[in-house]
Design an enzyme around this catalytic site. Structure first.
Site: not given
Ligand code: GP9
Ligand code: MN
Length: 623
Positions: A292, A407, A466-467
């Site tokens: 992220t 997530h 984001d990914h």
């Molecule tokens: C944590 C969130 C998730 O604050 O941004 O993190 P990631 O594992 O997706 O980088």
């Molecule tokens: Mn993320």
């Protein structure tokens, strides 16, 4: 035997005392959350290796000198711990080398230092006091210890560290290479090892910085400016002075858009939003290990994240021309909403560097057992609870919302499941559809609230994934879902993430140019009518008709209009079949140059030279 015991008694007592004290402080004072027995055990053993190592040095001495050294080390260890305690009281965070030397931070702390220190804090030095007393009353002086014995103490320290790290890796893979969070480091390798690690990382960065040459930036500037295309003038300033909402869609890949699972629509709201937005179906994430945070780095700087580690962590002290800084100059108020620990990905530090005015972290939200799941506050509650803040922000504002529910491991309470999990052999993929569906609903509710609050008309909305959420470990289930084999070619295509620009009153359009997160900044700035072409960045306006279709991944794979290059193979996009390397060759060079130049900027902290030069030019022109 008795003699050996006498030789070691003070050494052992001091070791055990400092170890146990550090453990208690970490567990009860720093309030480090522990999820299972293994994490409890890791926390317990984590201080021992360094404590043993440091006291090991005292064995080179004998008699009174040894005792004095033991006291000295015990005192230093206690001071380090106590400094963290005081720092924690104020900042709710742990000391890092750069933060320690940051005058602004220390200024804050300096004025209130006496309020942070209590007489009762003497308990944090209880072990030193015990040692002084013991040394006074025990008359036997420690004698000489053989070199072999000293060596075995060091070997034991090393072995304990290896065990510690091994266990920590099982709990948090790539702990040291990725570096997630200070709290996580302290939890897994202990406070002393954490400081050693921090010193190592900072010195390495400082050395690279010191070796950098100011002339390098000139070549880089020439290269990026020569490769830049003119933004689309029809879009320049169409959102001038509007509020900007950036919504980061956690782990959201593009394949869920306009798709169904077992007949259930996965993203009904986003599908509808897209029909009245600019939507880029060939948009790729370009993140590396910083996940992220890497995507945020790309968004704010239009520079590539690093090949290893999280740039948010490793180079948070650099000079950047972050979007928040630029927008602030244009009269914007800038903020971030994210219901996680502020130090995760070192965000608190990096957001300062990038020029954010305010970070609404987990402490700004009411998080309870009922309203959280997985990584924390559920997205719907997160959005709803943010309303009271966002409606009072000075306008125009630029604000970034980072969601969390979708997530890994993609868990969701039964009552929040709007569609059931799927039934492939991958539980991860099965649950993913359900959490994506949940997030979609949360975003929908957020839009409704924004309309109710009267904020909608004066704002634009940028949504991006984001990914990836589903890694290659789930290829089998993924190919079952996509009904085709997931070859390396398909894997590269799966790195597409949604990118949506919603401007109220605009009809929108599907724009099929190939682009990536690196292009977000120039695209957004052009919409706002802000000319930042004097800055150094690698992306191009996604609306520009002159742009060439191009996105390079952090591992060197790339996508163009007709080709995909990944795992050393050049693929023809139209057929998905392997083709001659010569088709990919020219882009390969371009990709390598982009990544290399961007890395050089970060490693050498080169923007500091660039800005100095710019200021000088400005001064001269004003004369
Ligand atoms: C944590 C969130 C998730 O604050 O941004 O993190 P990631 O594992 O997706 O980088
Ligand atoms: Mn993320």
């Amino acid at each position: 035997m008795k003699k050996t015991l006498a030789n070691y008694s003070m050494f052992l007592t001091a070791t055990v005392l400092l170890w146990i004290k550090t453990y208690f402080v970490s567990k009860f004072y720093f309030n480090i959350p522990l999820e299972n027995k293994m994490q409890q055990f890791i926390l317990l053993i984590s201080p021992i290796s360094t404590v043993l190592l440091f006291f090991g040095f005292t064995l080179f001495f004998s008699g009174k000198a040894r005792n004095r050294m033991i006291l000295f080390i015990s005192f230093i260890g206690s001071i380090i711990l106590y400094a963290n305690i005081v720092f924690y009281r104020f900042f709710n965070d742990f000391i890092t080398i750069p933060v320690l030397f940051q005058t602004s931070n220390m200024g804050d702390l300096g004025s209130s230092i006496f309020e942070l220190i209590n007489v009762t804090d003497i308990v944090f030095f209880i072990d030193v006091i015990i040692l002084v007393v013991l040394m006074k009353f025990i008359s036997a002086k420690p004698g000489h210890v053989t070199k072999k014995q000293v060596a075995s103490v060091f070997a034991a320290a090393l072995a304990l560290f290896a065990v510690n790290l091994g266990l920590a890796e099982t709990e948090r893979p790539q702990l040291l290479t990725r570096t997630f969070d200070r709290e996580m480091l302290i939890k897994n390798i202990g406070v002393y090892n954490y400081h050693i690690y921090d010193i190592f990382m900072q010195s390495r960065a400082q050395a690279q910085r010191a070796l950098a040459d100011s002339s390098e930036i000139v070549d880089i500037e020439n290269y990026v400016k020569a490769n830049r295309v003119k933004p689309n003038e029809n879009f320049t300033g169409i959102a001038k002075d509007k509020n900007v909402f950036v919504i980061v869609l956690e782990s959201t890949q593009d394949f869920v858009i306009n798709n169904t699972v077992d007949g259930e629509v996965i993203t009904p709201f986003l599908n509808e939003l897209i029909t009245e937005s600019y939507y880029f179906p060939n948009f790729y994430h370009q993140t590396g290990q910083g996940k992220t945070s890497d995507s945020e780095f790309l968004l704010e700087n239009s520079l590539y994240p690093l090949p290893s580690g999280a740039v948010f962590f490793t180079h948070s002290q650099n000079e950047y021309d972050g979007m928040p800084k630029k927008l602030k100059e244009e009269g914007y108020y800038t903020s971030v909403f994210h219901a996680n620990n502020k130090s995760f990905w070192n965000r608190d530090v990096m957001y300062d560097t990038l020029g954010y005015d305010r970070f609404y972290d987990v402490n700004s939200f009411n998080v309870t057992e009922e309203n959280s799941i997985g990584w924390g506050l559920k997205d719907d509650d997160f959005f709803q609870q943010s309303i009271k803040y966002v409606k009072n922000l000075p306008q125009p504002f630029y604000t970034k919302y980072i969601t969390l529910t979708n997530h890994f491991p993609f868990t969701l309470d039964e009552e929040d499941q709007l569609i059931p999990p799927w039934d492939s052999n991958s539980g991860t993929l099965n649950r993913y559809f359900t959490t994506v569906r949940y997030m979609d609903e949360a975003v929908k509710n957020f839009f409704e609230r924004i309309k109710e609050e009267g904020l909608y008309e004066d704002s634009i909305f940028i949504l991006y994934g984001d990914h990836y959420g589903i890694s290659e470990n789930h290829n089998k289930a993924m190919s079952q879902f996509l009904e085709k084999e997931v070859t390396p070619f398909e894997s590269a295509q799966l790195q597409k993430v949604p990118f949506i620009i919603h401007i109220p009153g605009h009809e929108g359009k599907v724009i099929d140019t190939v682009g990536g997160q690196i292009d977000m900044k120039p695209t957004i700035l052009n919409l706002l009518g802000i000319d930042a072409r004097d800055q150094i960045y690698f992306g191009n306006d996604l609306f520009s008709e002159e742009r060439s279709d191009f996105a390079v991944f952090r591992d060197g794979s790339f996508i163009t209009k007709d080709y995909v290059y990944t795992k050393n193979i050049c693929y023809d996009k139209a057929t998905g079949l392997e083709t001659e390397m010569e088709h990919c060759e020219p882009y390969k060079e371009k990709s390598e140059t982009h990544l290399d130049l961007s890395d050089r900027i970060i490693y050498g902290d080169l923007l500091r030279f660039f800005n100095k030069e710019e200021q000088l030019l400005l001064k001269n022109s004003q004369k």
